[in-house]
Motif scaffolding. Structure first.
Motif, PDB file in Angstrom:
ATOM      1  N   ASN A  91       0.865  -1.184   0.000  1.00  0.00           N
ATOM      2  CA  ASN A  91       0.000   0.000   0.000  1.00  0.00           C
ATOM      3  C   ASN A  91       0.900   1.231   0.000  1.00  0.00           C
ATOM      4  OD1 ASN A  91       0.401   0.953   2.922  1.00  0.00           O
ATOM      5  ND2 ASN A  91      -0.304  -1.160   3.232  1.00  0.00           N
ATOM      6  N   ILE A 118      -7.893  -4.778  -0.937  1.00  0.00           N
ATOM      7  CA  ILE A 118      -8.539  -3.776  -1.789  1.00  0.00           C
ATOM      8  C   ILE A 118      -8.413  -4.256  -3.234  1.00  0.00           C
ATOM      9  CG2 ILE A 118      -8.659  -1.356  -2.427  1.00  0.00           C
ATOM     10  CD1 ILE A 118      -9.217  -1.911   0.519  1.00  0.00           C
ATOM     11  N   ARG A 119      -9.544  -4.340  -3.928  1.00  0.00           N
ATOM     12  CA  ARG A 119      -9.566  -4.806  -5.314  1.00  0.00           C
ATOM     13  C   ARG A 119     -10.152  -3.717  -6.216  1.00  0.00           C
ATOM     14  NH1 ARG A 119      -8.945 -10.525  -5.204  1.00  0.00           N
ATOM     15  NH2 ARG A 119      -9.297 -11.404  -3.103  1.00  0.00           N
ATOM     16  N   ASN A 120      -9.799  -3.800  -7.500  1.00  0.00           N
ATOM     17  CA  ASN A 120     -10.376  -2.892  -8.485  1.00  0.00           C
ATOM     18  C   ASN A 120     -11.609  -3.526  -9.118  1.00  0.00           C
ATOM     19  OD1 ASN A 120      -9.328  -4.841 -10.166  1.00  0.00           O
ATOM     20  ND2 ASN A 120      -7.686  -3.544 -10.983  1.00  0.00           N
ATOM     21  N   GLY A 121     -12.137  -2.882 -10.145  1.00  0.00           N
ATOM     22  CA  GLY A 121     -13.332  -3.397 -10.793  1.00  0.00           C
ATOM     23  C   GLY A 121     -13.135  -4.738 -11.464  1.00  0.00           C
ATOM     24  N   LYS A 122     -11.883  -5.081 -11.826  1.00  0.00           N
ATOM     25  CA  LYS A 122     -11.600  -6.363 -12.458  1.00  0.00           C
ATOM     26  C   LYS A 122     -11.404  -7.479 -11.445  1.00  0.00           C
ATOM     27  CE  LYS A 122      -9.226  -4.160 -16.350  1.00  0.00           C
ATOM     28  NZ  LYS A 122      -7.949  -4.098 -17.121  1.00  0.00           N
ATOM     29  N   GLU A 124      -8.832  -7.500  -9.395  1.00  0.00           N
ATOM     30  CA  GLU A 124      -7.405  -7.598  -9.134  1.00  0.00           C
ATOM     31  C   GLU A 124      -7.051  -6.912  -7.809  1.00  0.00           C
ATOM     32  OE1 GLU A 124      -5.921  -7.449 -13.808  1.00  0.00           O
ATOM     33  OE2 GLU A 124      -5.820  -5.660 -12.537  1.00  0.00           O
ATOM     34  N   ILE A 126      -5.164  -4.551  -5.507  1.00  0.00           N
ATOM     35  CA  ILE A 126      -4.401  -3.318  -5.701  1.00  0.00           C
ATOM     36  C   ILE A 126      -3.861  -2.773  -4.387  1.00  0.00           C
ATOM     37  CG2 ILE A 126      -5.641  -2.690  -7.782  1.00  0.00           C
ATOM     38  CD1 ILE A 126      -7.331  -0.776  -6.108  1.00  0.00           C
ATOM     39  N   GLU A 171     -12.469 -10.304   1.152  1.00  0.00           N
ATOM     40  CA  GLU A 171     -11.920  -8.976   1.437  1.00  0.00           C
ATOM     41  C   GLU A 171     -10.900  -8.990   2.559  1.00  0.00           C
ATOM     42  OE1 GLU A 171     -15.749  -6.159   0.346  1.00  0.00           O
ATOM     43  OE2 GLU A 171     -15.671  -7.086   2.338  1.00  0.00           O
TER      44      GLU A 171
END
Length: 449
Positions: A91, A118-122, A124, A126, A171
């Motif tokens: 991070n 923490i994930r993105n819209g795909k 993945e 991040i 999560e």
């Protein structure tokens, strides 16, 4: 109501106790009369040393994301988004070293390590952010699915939320320690609170002995009647205790001093403290020489003890970390092709002479090239045109199936040639084989050895 609701309904916070499957190990007071918590235990030098050694060891190991290739080979997946998060920066606020050191400290003190994913819209990953174990509760919902409830405090980053937040298993990165149900680990501090409480008690006794003990100490004898004994006692303690210890005492009017204090050695004070150091090192499975106890260590066995530390102490923690990272951070489609691996080669290097002997054996038997060796020693690689990537083998070694090839060639050259008759012996002028007369000496046959 599911059967799991009764077993796993509530997981109490490890700050005051750890519980699960009908077993409860309370934090707090010990039989030695001392309060034992994660923070009070860290004030013990032995506990602090063990936690620091294990946390820094795990954090200092290189961690990489690998991808399987053809023919069983593997390569670092440096282009995968997860590689940089694990290897460099989970991070924007901390490095990979600090992140793993923090989570390993939580794992050793509370028995569990948590981090928010923490994930993105795909989908993945991040970012990874540590979560305090004493504010996390593991529970099950009405559908018997595991949920994580985290208490938010003012010291956290401002997210606009208050109270508690519920996180799904996807999560949360959860690295559990030793436990009874496989879901939640139990705090080693809670398990060994009596041993740690005894260490705290002996340390406080030693501190009070040297801070408040009157030196010299014993009985003041006075001929006759003492009118104000409290005043004499206070005067003596004021003049010869604390910072005034070891001053020369001057006695008047026939007063006599008789020492009766027992030394810490006679009370086995030092032996008790030394034993408690071994006891705490035993809890965390750390070799005593790594926490400063060199009584049973020597030049002949300290290297072997260090190797055993990697094999029997670090290896279980490493496997626990690797499997938790693979399970939580890789998707189901990525798990067959990718995996996370810690590199412990640096801890198993040994001394210079042992490494060189090992490299020589590997080089002569053809399973390491010169560049393989130089990369392990952090040296520049030799170009291909100079043979840096060649795999060599001794000339006197060959495959087992080719072991008789030269013997077969020799036997073929020594085959017995049939003896031919002189020219014109046959009607067509062709030479015929000469048959030996039974009455004459036959042509001797050549026998193969």
């Amino acid at each position: 109501m599911s059967i799991f609701d009764g077993l796993f309904r509530s997981r109490d916070k490890p700050s005051n106790r750890t519980a699960g499957s009908g077993y409860t190990f309370y934090m707090g007071g010990s039989t030695a009369g001392k309060l034992v918590t994660e923070r009070s235990a860290m004030q013990m030098t032995a506990v602090y040393a063990c936690v620091r050694i294990l946390s820094e060891s795990i954090a200092s190991l290189p961690v990489h994301l690998y991808q399987y290739e053809s023919e069983g080979n593997k390569a670092k997946a440096v282009k995968h988004p997860l590689y940089r998060i694990l290897h460099d920066e989970p991070n924007p606020e901390m490095t990979s070293f600090v992140f793993r050191e923090t989570l390993m400290t939580h794992l050793l003190l509370w028995g569990n390590a948590y981090a928010q994913i923490i994930r993105n819209g795909k989908g993945e990953v991040i970012g990874l952010y540590p979560l305090m174990p004493n504010r996390m509760t593991v529970d099950r919902n009405s559908n018997s699915q595991i949920i994580y409830q985290y208490q938010i405090q003012d010291s956290d980053a401002h997210t606009g939320k208050t109270g508690s937040v519920t996180l799904k298993p996807s999560e949360v990165l959860h690295v559990p320690g030793l436990g009874f149900d496989g879901l939640v680990g139990y705090s080693p501090i809670a398990m060994a609170k009596n041993a740690i409480g005894l260490s705290i008690a002996t340390e406080e006794y030693g501190a009070r002995f040297f801070a408040n003990g009157a030196t010299p100490g014993g009985i003041l004898e006075f001929p006759g009647t003492v009118k104000n004994p409290e005043s004499i006692r206070e005067s003596w303690n004021k003049g010869f205790s604390g910072n005034n210890a070891h001053k020369v005492a001057i006695l008047e009017e026939g007063m006599k001093y008789t020492p009766i204090s027992i030394s810490p050695e006679q009370a086995q004070f030092l032996e008790t403290r030394k034993f408690q150091i071994d006891e705490i090192a035993r809890i965390f499975r750390v070799p005593p020489h790594m926490v400063g106890d060199l009584e049973k260590s020597s030049f002949s066995n300290i290297e072997q003890q260090s190797l055993e530390f990697v094999k029997y102490t670090l290896e279980p923690w490493i496997i626990r970390w690797e499997q938790s990272l693979n399970r939580a951070l890789l998707s189901e489609t990525e798990k067959p092709d990718y995996f996370v691996k810690f590199n412990v080669d640096g801890l198993l290097r040994g001394d210079y002479q042992s490494r060189m002997n090992g490299y020589a054996i590997a080089r002569q038997n053809g399973w390491m090239s010169a560049n393989d060796i130089r990369s392990l020693e952090q040296l520049d690689l030799i170009p291909d045109e100079l043979g840096g990537n060649l795999y060599l083998i001794n000339g006197n070694m060959t495959k087992l199936q080719d072991a008789g090839i030269f013997a077969n060639k020799e036997n073929n050259n020594e085959k017995v040639l049939e003896v031919e008759e002189p020219d014109g012996a046959g009607e067509s002028g062709e030479s015929k084989p000469k048959h030996s007369d039974p009455g004459k000496n036959p042509v001797p046959e050549r026998h193969h050895r």
